[in-house]
Every structure is written in structure tokens, then in C-alpha cells.
Design an enzyme around this catalytic site. Structure first.
Site, PDB file in Angstrom:
ATOM      1  N   HIS A  80      -0.343  17.433  -7.446  1.00 17.79           N
ATOM      2  CA  HIS A  80      -1.164  18.087  -8.442  1.00 17.79           C
ATOM      3  C   HIS A  80      -2.084  19.135  -7.797  1.00 17.79           C
ATOM      4  O   HIS A  80      -2.340  19.100  -6.589  1.00 17.79           O
ATOM      5  CB  HIS A  80      -1.986  17.058  -9.206  1.00 17.79           C
ATOM      6  CG  HIS A  80      -1.154  16.198 -10.105  1.00 17.79           C
ATOM      7  ND1 HIS A  80      -1.691  15.277 -10.976  1.00 17.79           N
ATOM      8  CD2 HIS A  80       0.190  16.126 -10.285  1.00 17.79           C
ATOM      9  CE1 HIS A  80      -0.717  14.676 -11.640  1.00 17.79           C
ATOM     10  NE2 HIS A  80       0.437  15.174 -11.241  1.00 17.79           N
TER      11      HIS A  80
ATOM     12  N   GLU B 231      -5.355  19.604  -8.070  1.00 16.23           N
ATOM     13  CA  GLU B 231      -6.572  19.032  -7.486  1.00 16.23           C
ATOM     14  C   GLU B 231      -6.257  18.354  -6.154  1.00 16.23           C
ATOM     15  O   GLU B 231      -7.002  18.492  -5.171  1.00 16.23           O
ATOM     16  CB  GLU B 231      -7.190  18.007  -8.445  1.00 16.23           C
ATOM     17  CG  GLU B 231      -7.492  18.549  -9.835  1.00 16.23           C
ATOM     18  CD  GLU B 231      -6.376  18.293 -10.828  1.00 16.23           C
ATOM     19  OE1 GLU B 231      -6.680  18.011 -11.987  1.00 16.23           O
ATOM     20  OE2 GLU B 231      -5.190  18.368 -10.422  1.00 16.23           O
TER      21      GLU B 231
ATOM     22  N   CYS C 211      -5.811  13.870 -13.578  1.00 14.02           N
ATOM     23  CA  CYS C 211      -5.209  12.569 -13.846  1.00 14.02           C
ATOM     24  C   CYS C 211      -5.997  11.497 -13.081  1.00 14.02           C
ATOM     25  O   CYS C 211      -6.922  11.794 -12.324  1.00 14.02           O
ATOM     26  CB  CYS C 211      -3.742  12.560 -13.421  1.00 14.02           C
ATOM     27  SG  CYS C 211      -3.527  12.622 -11.616  1.00 14.02           S
TER      28      CYS C 211
ATOM     29  N   CYS D  43      -5.751  11.872  -9.116  1.00 14.37           N
ATOM     30  CA  CYS D  43      -6.592  12.965  -8.618  1.00 14.37           C
ATOM     31  C   CYS D  43      -8.067  12.632  -8.790  1.00 14.37           C
ATOM     32  O   CYS D  43      -8.903  13.011  -7.957  1.00 14.37           O
ATOM     33  CB  CYS D  43      -6.257  14.268  -9.338  1.00 14.37           C
ATOM     34  SG  CYS D  43      -4.646  14.963  -8.873  1.00 14.37           S
TER      35      CYS D  43
END
Length: 251
Positions: free
Chosen positions: A180, A182, A208, A211
Site C-alpha cells: 500500500h 502508506e 487499512c 497500514c
């Protein structure tokens, strides 16, 4: 943009802080002579015919049709183009610097979130392009966008089985090889030895749960997100529980 012909178009464009409506006007006889000089097929051949056809565009009883007179009345600036093209350019050369000075600079949130959206364009994920940037003292110290790990085949080249099978949202997560935005922003900071403690993370999509845990443990103090993520209720709750400031900023 040119050929703005209805007040409703102006109303929509005025939602932007940097919008200026510029009207360029010329006498009807000059407009007719310029129309003749273009030599377009079907163009009016007499001034009377030109005036008749033009009236249909200038105003109409139908509010959804062209309303040039009403639109021109909303202009912020009007230039008169009765002379040469060079004269018009000289007017514009004088006007545009003055208009540019009046445009407000974007606020910091808008500035950083728009940069995050540009970073997202680098994503190789075929399902969704997401990015995050980490900011400290109003300086970007790390960026990251979603995609397969360094050295792996890109998602858009078949590298992620989950994305390439177009799995439904929230399913087959164990098959997803994409990191992801992040996650990549935080790991990039670690890779280069950059301290993110006390920083602010701007992300184009709310983080999410995975993260979120990385954000908390890395010492990031604030998360600003653009769009909501359908499965993020627990993640946002955990951020608040652990004292990470959280807010949404839409651009």
C-alpha cells in the site's frame, strides 16, 4: 477554457478559487468581416444575415441554450478586440500578470494532498491508484504509492494474482502482492534512514488496518486522508485510540 456560453457554466466554474471569466468583445461589423475572411462554408454573406444568426446565440428563452449576453454580463474582465491580433496580445500581456497576483496560493493541506494525488499516478496497480506522502516541518520527507515490491513484476504486468483476477473488494486478500501507499512511504523512509516521528501522513485513501498499525508504531502523529475506504472503520478507530490525530481533507 473558451466558448463559455451559459450562466450555469459560470456558476459551476466559480466553485474554483482560481476562476476568472474573461469576455473578449468586438463590434458586430468587425466580427462579420472576420467571419467572411475565414471563408467557412455556410457563413453569412451579408451583415443583416450575420446579425440575424448571431441573435439566436446571444440570448434565448430556453435557459439551457446559449445565453451569450447573460454570460458576458458575469465577466470579471472585458477586453475589446477591435484592432489587430498584436494589439489583443498586448492587452493580455498587461492583464494576465495582474490576474495571477490575485490568485490565492493553496493552503498547506490542499498543497500536500494534491502532491499525493500526483504521486498516485506512478502506481502500477491495475485496480486502484493510491499514494501517501509523509510531511515534517512543512517538508516532504518520504513518498510511496501502491504496487508490487521492489524487484517483483509490476501489477500491471501480471505481477499480482489478486488484482489481475479482479477479485471483489475485501476478498482474496491473502493473494495480494501489492504494497500500500502508506506502507511504501514508511518503508522508504526507513530504507533511507529518515525519522518520521511526529510527522504528518497525507494519503489519497484512508489507511487499512495493516497500514494503520505501521503508522502508529512508526511514530507518525497525524493522518490526513482524501477519500474513505469501505473497510476502514476499525482502522480509524484504532488511530484515535492510540492518539494519532485524524482528519479528512477532500480535494
Amino acid at each position: 477554457m473558451d466558448s463559455i456560453r451559459n450562466p450555469a457554466e459560470v456558476e459551476a466554474l466559480r466553485r474554483r478559487k482560481d476562476f476568472t471569466l474573461l469576455a473578449v468583445q468586438a463590434d458586430r461589423k468587425i466580427r462579420f468581416e472576420r467571419s467572411r475572411a475565414r471563408g467557412r462554408e455556410g457563413a453569412a454573406q451579408t451583415l443583416e444575415q450575420f446579425a440575424f444568426e448571431e441573435e439566436r446565440e446571444l440570448q434565448s428563452k430556453d435557459p439551457a441554450s446559449q445565453q451569450l449576453v447573460a454570460t458576458q454580463q458575469l465577466a470579471d474582465v472585458t477586453l475589446y478586440n477591435n484592432g489587430s491580433l498584436e494589439e489583443l496580445h498586448r492587452q493580455l500581456d498587461t492583464l494576465l500578470p495582474r490576474l495571477m497576483r490575485n490568485f490565492p496560493r493553496p493552503e498547506w493541506d490542499e498543497y500536500f494532498m494534491n502532491i499525493a494525488k500526483v504521486v498516485a499516478s506512478r502506481s502500477n496497480c491495475i485496480k486502484r491508484k493510491v499514494a501517501a506522502i509523509i510531511v515534517k516541518d512543512k517538508r516532504i520527507i518520504s513518498t510511496g504509492y501502491n504496487g508490487t515490491p521492489r524487484g517483483a513484476r509490476n501489477c500491471n504486468e501480471g505481477g499480482c494474482p489478486r488484482c489481475n483476477s479482479m477479485a471483489e473488494s475485501g476478498t482474496a486478500l491473502e493473494e495480494c502482492l501489492c504494497c500500500h501507499g502508506e506502507e511504501n512511504a514508511i518503508t522508504q523512509a526507513a530504507y533511507h534512514g529518515t525519522n518520521v516521528k511526529g510527522a504528518t501522513l497525507y494519503t489519497t485513501l484512508a489507511p487499512c488496518l495493516l497500514c494503520t498499525k505501521m503508522i502508529i508504531n512508526s511514530g507518525i502523529a497525524e493522518v490526513v486522508y482524501n477519500r474513505d475506504y469501505a473497510l476502514n472503520e476499525r482502522a480509524l478507530s484504532l488511530l484515535r485510540e492510540c492518539g494519532v490525530a485524524l482528519r479528512q481533507y477532500r480535494v
